[in-house]
Every structure is written in structure tokens, then in C-alpha cells.
Scaffold this active site. Sequence first.
Site, PDB file in Angstrom:
ATOM      1  CB  SER A 261      -1.093  -0.035   1.315  1.00  0.00           C
ATOM      2  OG  SER A 261      -1.532   1.258   1.514  1.00  0.00           O
TER       3      SER A 261
ATOM      4  CE  LYS B 231      -4.642   0.192   0.773  1.00  0.00           C
ATOM      5  NZ  LYS B 231      -5.466  -0.635   1.899  1.00  0.00           N
TER       6      LYS B 231
ATOM      7  CE  LYS C 240      -3.678   4.041   2.433  1.00  0.00           C
ATOM      8  NZ  LYS C 240      -4.930   3.602   3.220  1.00  0.00           N
TER       9      LYS C 240
ATOM     10  CG  ASP D  49      -7.817   2.636   1.324  1.00  0.00           C
ATOM     11  OD1 ASP D  49      -8.929   3.161   1.415  1.00  0.00           O
ATOM     12  OD2 ASP D  49      -7.169   2.053   2.147  1.00  0.00           O
TER      13      ASP D  49
ATOM     14  CD  GLU E 199      -8.738  -0.668   1.492  1.00  0.00           C
ATOM     15  OE1 GLU E 199      -8.087  -1.199   0.687  1.00  0.00           O
ATOM     16  OE2 GLU E 199      -8.546  -0.563   2.579  1.00  0.00           O
TER      17      GLU E 199
ATOM     18  CG  ASP F 196     -10.043  -0.246   5.893  1.00  0.00           C
ATOM     19  OD1 ASP F 196     -10.331  -0.777   7.325  1.00  0.00           O
ATOM     20  OD2 ASP F 196      -8.937   0.128   5.617  1.00  0.00           O
TER      21      ASP F 196
ATOM     22  CE  LYS G 220      -6.897  -1.993   7.422  1.00  0.00           C
ATOM     23  NZ  LYS G 220      -7.238  -0.634   7.173  1.00  0.00           N
TER      24      LYS G 220
ATOM     25  N   GLY H  26      -3.893  -3.893   6.641  1.00  0.00           N
ATOM     26  CA  GLY H  26      -2.771  -3.620   7.507  1.00  0.00           C
ATOM     27  C   GLY H  26      -2.961  -2.392   8.309  1.00  0.00           C
TER      28      GLY H  26
END
Length: 370
Positions: free
Chosen positions: A136, A162, A164, A189, A214, A239, A263, A291
Site C-alpha cells: 500500500s 494499492k 491511496k 483506497d 476501497e 475497510d 483487519k 494492515g
Amino acid sequence: MLAVEELTLYLVEMELVRPFRTSFGATRVKPCILVRVRSRGEEGWGEVVADRGPWYSYETVETAWHVITEFVAPLLLGRELDHPKDVPEVLSPVRGHNMAKAGVEMAVWDLYSRIEELPLYRVLGGVRREVESGVSIGIQKDVDSLLKLIDGYLSEGYRRIKVKIMPGWDVNVVRRVREEYPDVPLQVDANGAYTLRDAEIFKRLDEYSLLMIEQPLSYDDLVDHAALQRSLRTPICLDESISSYSTARCALALGSCRVVNIKPGRVGGHTASLAIHDLCASRGVPCWVGGMLETGVGRAHNVALATLPNMKYPNDISASSRYYERDIVDPPFELTRRGTIPVPEGAGIGVEVLTSEVERLAKRAVTLRA
Ligand code: SMG
Ligand code: MG
């Protein structure tokens, strides 16, 4: 039967090898609470994933410290347990605060597995000897810097990228990444940075063959996500919105997502994670393990959970060196050339916690007894 005789909390701060920037802010030093429980001469370790402030979640390291010392520990210490699955019921008088509870609950799973002399992943029902690793990547100062990082991680072997996103750092970024890497497994995400008024942005993101989008909308929303999911081909993955088993049920009932990021540190621990995993499996909804920039303790728990059969995508479980110069477990987690992390086969979480290093890093510690 086991009963936790002693519980120790360590407030630890670890400097990241590079700052991690999301739509809600940047982390340079990651605080966490490490939890150690003891019974019958054995110990077990867990990690509270809360951050310094209430940005990702309302919980912080200080609320977790308060809730564990004042409420969670008194409920747990000395209580006879048949199995770690009993812990959530014992802690049920405390509403919410799932990160605080999770750190303690996962420590009990480690303890139990060590007493049984079994690796945690087998106690959880895991079926893999290695787990797929994705990476990520936080928001960067420009797209060229991001592309350089992606290049480095792909050559290390990471199986999925991934990125952001946030308003102003989204469609243009994804377009450039896709031009450079047309076939790389890619997802984004947003950490809740958008609203339904941004539908146009998601319509455009829908064109880039993303594995998933996400948490596009608010951290506690389920209804607007369901509306957005209906308008997109790309699966939405939740998430933040899945804060417990109960919210997972609601999300599936409403059609708020087609993928679930689990998670254990967010949903209350392994017992809740297993329940969410099984529910999703029964509905044909794939999961993967997210994570929280964990130390080796939380990472070990995440690796064990990622061995379950319905974990169908690469996880946000990268090598220790991607986060920290020196991890607090031995051996640290390393990436294979295949882009996987081997699952430790030793009892419990299967790695040794470097207690003297934890004590050296600890800003504060407390031990509570039955
Ligand atoms: O541990 O590799 C990791 C971090 C993965 O992106 C990651 N986590 O929303 O999924 C997420 C974020 C939450 C942590 S931000 C400090
Ligand atoms: Mg996320």
C-alpha cells in the site's frame, strides 16, 4: 481451560522508514500498544492498532490504554476460559472499543496456541503455508515519485499495488499508473475522502480495471456505499465501515460492498474476524487482510489470519523492512521472490518477541494481575 494471570501493556513508538500519507494525514512515527498475557508459565502477545489521534477510527492509543486498564483487564484477569473464542463474550460489557479489545483478544489466541504447542494459523483453521503480499503506497508529492516507488516494489516481487487516493490525487494518478503498468493488479483506497457528489470521479475510475475501490465514502457509511456499488462495475471494498461482525452483516445485507478488508485489530480480534470471514464465504464475498502499519507482533497475527480459505486477494502484509528499520520480532518478516510471506510454523504467532527491545522502546508500561 486457561485463565490469564497477568497482563502487561507497553506503549511503543516506532519510526517508519518513510512517512505514510493518506487522505486523513501523515504518519512518521507509529505508536501502538503491545499486550502481553501470561498463564501457566507461557505468554502470548497482541497489538492494539489504534493511532495517536482519532483519524482512522475514534480509538487512540490513549483511549485504548484507558479502556484496557480500567475495564477490559478487570473483566478478563482470572476468568476461566475454555478457548480464546470465549474472550469477546467476557468483554461484552464494554461496548465498542474493538481495537482495545482486539489487542487483548489476539494475545489470548497466541497464548492458547503456545500452550497447545500449535501454530496460530492452524488453530484458526488456516490452509496456506505462505500468504500473498501486496503493498500500500501513500500519497506522494508527485506522480513521478509514485511511479518510482511502484517500480521498486514490483521488482521486489510484491503482487499487487494499492494506491491511496484523495480529491486532487485520483483519476490522473490512476491513469498515469495504468499507462505505465497496464496489467499490474491495482487498487485504490480513499479512506472515506469522497461523497456521492463525487460519483463522476468513480465513474472514471471504473474504466481502469481496478481490482477494487476501497472505502470511497464516509468511515461509518453503509447506505451510500450501496448506492455507489450499484452504479459501478468495479467492486467496492469496505475497510473502516466494517468495524465489527454486526456491521459486516449489515453491509452484506445492504449490498454496500463486494469485497471485505478484514483487519483483526479493527473488528475486535480473531474471533470476530473468523465470523466475518465465514459469513462472507457463505455469501460468495471474497476477503483479504488489511494492515495498520503493525509491528511484527500485529503482522504475525495478520499473516496467520490470511491463511484462511476465503482470503482471495493479496493482503496489505508487506515485509518488516517496508515499514521499519528494525522490527521487534525475530525473525523479521521477509518477502519471497514469489511475492509471498511464508507462514511461521512455530507455536503461537511463531516468531519470538524481542522483549528487551520492546522494553527499550516503551514510553510507558503497566502490569496488572488477577
Ligand atoms: O500496514 O501495509 C500496511 C498499511 C496498509 O494502507 C494501509 N492501511 O486504510 O487500509 C488502510 C490503511 C490504514 C492505515 S493508515 C495509517
Ligand atoms: Mg483502507
